[in-house]
Design an enzyme around this catalytic site. Structure first.
Site, PDB file in Angstrom:
ATOM      1  N   LYS A  84       1.186   4.085  -2.771  1.00 46.74           N
ATOM      2  CA  LYS A  84       0.739   5.676  -2.823  1.00 46.74           C
ATOM      3  C   LYS A  84       2.128   6.529  -3.057  1.00 46.74           C
ATOM      4  O   LYS A  84       1.881   7.759  -3.400  1.00 46.74           O
ATOM      5  CB  LYS A  84       0.595   5.885  -1.388  1.00 46.74           C
ATOM      6  CG  LYS A  84      -1.037   5.092  -0.946  1.00 46.74           C
ATOM      7  CD  LYS A  84      -2.092   5.513  -2.249  1.00 46.74           C
ATOM      8  CE  LYS A  84      -3.564   5.129  -1.926  1.00 46.74           C
ATOM      9  NZ  LYS A  84      -4.489   5.342  -2.748  1.00 46.74           N
ATOM     10  N   TYR A  95       0.818  -1.273  -0.112  1.00 44.96           N
ATOM     11  CA  TYR A  95       0.042  -0.247  -0.045  1.00 44.96           C
ATOM     12  C   TYR A  95       0.872   1.272  -0.050  1.00 44.96           C
ATOM     13  O   TYR A  95       0.836   2.153  -0.930  1.00 44.96           O
ATOM     14  CB  TYR A  95      -0.769   0.083   1.341  1.00 44.96           C
ATOM     15  CG  TYR A  95      -1.805   1.002   1.207  1.00 44.96           C
ATOM     16  CD1 TYR A  95      -3.009   0.997   0.240  1.00 44.96           C
ATOM     17  CD2 TYR A  95      -1.649   2.282   2.054  1.00 44.96           C
ATOM     18  CE1 TYR A  95      -3.960   2.171   0.468  1.00 44.96           C
ATOM     19  CE2 TYR A  95      -2.631   3.249   2.269  1.00 44.96           C
ATOM     20  CZ  TYR A  95      -3.843   3.198   1.379  1.00 44.96           C
ATOM     21  OH  TYR A  95      -4.493   4.377   1.300  1.00 44.96           O
TER      22      TYR A  95
HETATM   23  P1  NDP Z   1     -13.454   1.940   0.885  1.00 44.24           P
HETATM   24  O1  NDP Z   1     -12.984   0.842   0.475  1.00 44.24           O
HETATM   25  O2  NDP Z   1     -14.379   2.359   1.786  1.00 44.24           O
HETATM   26  O3  NDP Z   1     -14.020   2.595  -0.774  1.00 44.24           O
HETATM   27  C1  NDP Z   1     -13.089   2.219  -1.920  1.00 44.24           C
HETATM   28  C2  NDP Z   1     -14.152   2.203  -2.957  1.00 44.24           C
HETATM   29  O4  NDP Z   1     -13.333   1.908  -4.225  1.00 44.24           O
HETATM   30  C3  NDP Z   1     -15.160   1.178  -3.049  1.00 44.24           C
HETATM   31  O5  NDP Z   1     -16.432   1.769  -3.727  1.00 44.24           O
HETATM   32  C4  NDP Z   1     -14.536   0.193  -4.097  1.00 44.24           C
HETATM   33  O6  NDP Z   1     -15.575  -0.701  -4.491  1.00 44.24           O
HETATM   34  C5  NDP Z   1     -13.729   1.008  -4.930  1.00 44.24           C
HETATM   35  N1  NDP Z   1     -12.814   0.234  -5.846  1.00 44.24           N
HETATM   36  C6  NDP Z   1     -11.991  -0.797  -5.156  1.00 44.24           C
HETATM   37  N2  NDP Z   1     -11.369  -1.288  -6.158  1.00 44.24           N
HETATM   38  C7  NDP Z   1     -11.902  -0.850  -7.295  1.00 44.24           C
HETATM   39  C8  NDP Z   1     -11.646  -1.389  -8.587  1.00 44.24           C
HETATM   40  N3  NDP Z   1     -10.735  -2.212  -9.137  1.00 44.24           N
HETATM   41  N4  NDP Z   1     -12.465  -0.844  -9.519  1.00 44.24           N
HETATM   42  C9  NDP Z   1     -13.560   0.077  -9.350  1.00 44.24           C
HETATM   43  N5  NDP Z   1     -13.851   0.468  -7.816  1.00 44.24           N
HETATM   44  C10 NDP Z   1     -13.011  -0.262  -7.058  1.00 44.24           C
HETATM   45  O7  NDP Z   1     -12.124   3.151   0.761  1.00 44.24           O
HETATM   46  P2  NDP Z   1     -11.864   4.799   1.188  1.00 44.24           P
HETATM   47  O8  NDP Z   1     -13.189   5.392   0.809  1.00 44.24           O
HETATM   48  O9  NDP Z   1     -11.301   4.525   2.688  1.00 44.24           O
HETATM   49  O10 NDP Z   1     -10.577   5.159   0.428  1.00 44.24           O
HETATM   50  C11 NDP Z   1     -10.695   5.636  -0.964  1.00 44.24           C
HETATM   51  C12 NDP Z   1      -9.489   6.318  -1.290  1.00 44.24           C
HETATM   52  O11 NDP Z   1      -8.755   6.953  -0.063  1.00 44.24           O
HETATM   53  C13 NDP Z   1      -8.348   5.132  -1.495  1.00 44.24           C
HETATM   54  O12 NDP Z   1      -7.412   5.252  -2.582  1.00 44.24           O
HETATM   55  C14 NDP Z   1      -7.569   4.937  -0.322  1.00 44.24           C
HETATM   56  O13 NDP Z   1      -6.376   4.175  -0.495  1.00 44.24           O
HETATM   57  C15 NDP Z   1      -7.454   6.652   0.337  1.00 44.24           C
HETATM   58  N6  NDP Z   1      -7.149   6.525   1.578  1.00 44.24           N
HETATM   59  C16 NDP Z   1      -8.008   6.072   2.549  1.00 44.24           C
HETATM   60  C17 NDP Z   1      -7.745   6.370   3.941  1.00 44.24           C
HETATM   61  C18 NDP Z   1      -8.426   5.644   4.794  1.00 44.24           C
HETATM   62  O14 NDP Z   1      -7.937   5.377   6.146  1.00 44.24           O
HETATM   63  N7  NDP Z   1      -9.638   4.971   4.770  1.00 44.24           N
HETATM   64  C19 NDP Z   1      -6.640   6.932   4.307  1.00 44.24           C
HETATM   65  C20 NDP Z   1      -5.833   7.598   3.211  1.00 44.24           C
HETATM   66  C21 NDP Z   1      -6.024   7.442   2.259  1.00 44.24           C
HETATM   67  P3  NDP Z   1     -15.846  -2.208  -3.570  1.00 44.24           P
HETATM   68  O15 NDP Z   1     -16.153  -1.769  -2.279  1.00 44.24           O
HETATM   69  O16 NDP Z   1     -16.692  -2.870  -4.501  1.00 44.24           O
HETATM   70  O17 NDP Z   1     -14.411  -2.956  -3.426  1.00 44.24           O
END
Ligand code: NDP
Length: 244
Positions: A153, A149
């Protein structure tokens, strides 16, 4: 400061859950014609029922060719949020090739793929655009079990800077947002155990993690003309962690 996106068309990836879902909703609220892309139909269905004017797009970003075709069919995009991301935590000595491939395909390669399609359209139309890539504090801070991860990033940050350099002359700004823990499904999955999150929290001068709304606000600012001279920035949303 009022932000409006009337007349703009936006695409948010990973908009089925968490941060992406709220960014997509806010974009609609601010007047953008918004495309919410994710890979689980049920999430997109509930989003559509909550926000009927939202365009929903089913695609798996791990599939380079398939998702590229889907995005090519959306028409012009002015504002892009590369938000989709996944984590696969493991101690360094136990990281598997399949986990690295999975994380890099979605967190890194999909940003290149989706951005190429959207930026090509902007360049051909000669219109300005703004792209925000969702990064993390993990891009610059080593965290246990975060080989895949965190390195993905770090790649997001550098891709953001190269995009800034090459797309700037075409009036396309590219920035990243780098939050610490956000309590989404992903955040809870990794950080729910206070034994893990406590030491990190203790180093944050504001003594709290990030709210989804904080990420939404930063992203909309970077997408908007209010940040007209901000380009190539990786905006930390970490309450001062890097100063401690
Ligand atoms: P979630 O897991 O809550 O949501 C992620 C979303 O992305 C889901 O709807 C998921 O779909 C979708 N997704 C994942 N893989 C794919 C794919 N291959 N194709 C299409 N859609 C996809 O994550 P967050 O909202 O927490 O994270 C969002 C972003 O923020 C990410 O890039 C994460 O790395 C970043 N981030 C998050 C942090 C945290 O603590 N939460 C901290 C720092 C950065 P599905 O559920 O169907 O897999």
């Amino acid at each position: 400061m009022e932000i409006t996106f009337h007349g703009k068309r936006a695409l948010v990836t990973g908009a089925g859950k968490g941060i992406g879902r709220d960014i997509a909703k806010k974009l609609v609220e601010c007047g953008a014609e918004t495309y919410a892309l994710s890979r689980t139909q049920a999430d997109l269905d509930t989003l559509k029922s909550e926000v009927p004017s939202m365009h929903i797009v089913l695609a798996d970003l791990q599939d380079w060719d398939g998702s590229r075709k889907v995005i090519e069919q959306l028409g012009p995009i002015d504002l892009l949020v590369n938000n989709a991301g996944v984590g696969r935590n493991a101690l360094f000595m136990e990281v598997k090739k399949e986990e690295l491939d999975y994380v890099y395909d979605i967190n890194v390669k999909s940003i290149v793929n989706v951005s190429q399609v959207c930026a090509k359209g902007m360049i051909e139309r000669g219109t300005a655009g703004s792209i925000v890539n969702m990064s993390s504090i993990a891009s610059s801070k080593a965290l246990q079990e975060h080989t895949a991860y965190a390195s993905s990033k770090a790649a997001v940050d550098m891709i953001t800077k190269v995009m800034c350099l090459e797309l700037g002359p075409h009036k396309i700004r590219v920035n990243a947002v780098n939050p610490t823990v956000v309590w989404t499904e992903m955040g809870k999955g990794t950080w729910s155990d206070p034994a893990k999150s406590g030491p990190l929290l203790a180093r944050i001068p504001l003594n709290k993690f990030v709210e989804i709304e904080d990420v939404v606000n930063a992203t909309l600012f970077l997408l908007s003309d209010k940040s007209a001279m901000v380009n190539g920035t990786c905006m930390l949303l970490e309450g001062g962690l890097s100063c401690s």
